[in-house]
Design an enzyme around this catalytic site. Structure first.
Site, PDB file in Angstrom:
ATOM      1  N   ASP A 157     -54.158  40.579 -39.394  1.00 44.29           N
ATOM      2  CA  ASP A 157     -53.927  40.758 -40.260  1.00 44.29           C
ATOM      3  C   ASP A 157     -53.302  39.219 -40.995  1.00 44.29           C
ATOM      4  OD1 ASP A 157     -53.049  42.083 -43.085  1.00 44.29           O
ATOM      5  OD2 ASP A 157     -50.961  41.261 -42.586  1.00 44.29           O
TER       6      ASP A 157
ATOM      7  N   ASP B 253     -52.094  38.458 -45.748  1.00 48.15           N
ATOM      8  CA  ASP B 253     -51.231  38.735 -46.093  1.00 48.15           C
ATOM      9  C   ASP B 253     -50.302  38.894 -45.535  1.00 48.15           C
ATOM     10  OD1 ASP B 253     -52.193  37.205 -48.598  1.00 48.15           O
ATOM     11  OD2 ASP B 253     -53.017  39.610 -48.103  1.00 48.15           O
TER      12      ASP B 253
ATOM     13  N   ASP C  76     -47.516  42.710 -40.150  1.00 48.77           N
ATOM     14  CA  ASP C  76     -46.358  42.699 -40.705  1.00 48.77           C
ATOM     15  C   ASP C  76     -45.833  44.379 -41.547  1.00 48.77           C
ATOM     16  OD1 ASP C  76     -47.942  41.958 -42.996  1.00 48.77           O
ATOM     17  OD2 ASP C  76     -46.487  41.192 -44.038  1.00 48.77           O
TER      18      ASP C  76
END
Length: 216
Positions: free
Chosen positions: A9, A11, A165
């Site tokens: 991922d 961001d 995250d």
């Protein structure tokens, strides 16, 4: 090598941008005179495609105002994105992974234009061999991004790992029958990430790097 294809991922996993995304969502809501979501609600939608994220974060937003909201979000986010930085240790970790023979890719809720801008600004473009974005695939947690990346490189699910995250990243991995790793320094809490049964929860880039060197 257990995981030939390592998918990140963007961001909150590679780029320290979760706080800026939350502030941009909140500022956009104020601009449109809508109820401003609190930090928890705004952070929860990080990782989704922008349209899905804004609909969930600001449920009072009517469909005819989506373009206006997206324009305000992009205004607020892009006005400060050049000041955002990678988490400490990210470039070195990626260089080591590529040198060890792993294929590196990105699966992100960003738009293609947004990711291209981020790759150039961060200097990470040469390290990634492929990417998928939310405006060219179904938004997370749909498995399309991972399925297309695995197909592009002829990789089986058991040779692929997704690192993110948020629960959206982990659910996408589960939906694609792919192992996942959670990092707890981004948008979602350790406890929430654990609910989705990642192979491990890592609390820093250094821990993530060490786990990958040992097990990937």
């Amino acid at each position: 090598m257990k995981y030939e294809l390592v998918v990140f991922d963007w961001d909150g996993t590679l780029l320290d941008s979760a706080g800026a995304i939350v502030k941009a969502i909140q500022a956009s809501s104020r601009d449109l005179g809508l109820p401003v979501p609190d930090d928890t609600r705004a952070r929860h939608v990080i990782g989704l495609g922008l349209g899905d994220a804004l609909r969930h974060a600001v449920p009072e937003l009517t469909p005819e105002r989506y373009p206006e909201m997206i324009e305000r979000y992009r205004f607020h986010y892009l006005s400060g994105d050049h000041q955002l930085t990678l988490f400490a240790g990210v470039p070195e970790m990626l260089v080591n992974l590529k040198a060890a023979g792993h294929i590196l890719a990105v699966a992100t809720g960003k738009s293609r234009l947004g990711l291209e801008r981020a790759l150039d600004h961060s200097g990470l473009r040469p390290l990634f061999q492929a990417s998928r974005c939310a405006d060219e695939c179904h938004s997370k947690p749909h498995p399309q991004m991972l399925e297309e990346l695995m197909a592009e490189f002829g990789m089986a699910a058991e040779s692929t790992v997704m690192i993110g995250d948020t629960s959206h990243d982990l659910l996408m991995a589960s939906n694609a029958s792919v192992d996942s790793l959670a990092v707890t320094y981004g948008a979602h809490t350790h406890e929430h990430l654990l609910e989705h049964k990642p192979r491990a929860c890592l609390h820093s880039v250094r821990e993530l790097d060490q786990w990958l060197k040992r097990f990937a």
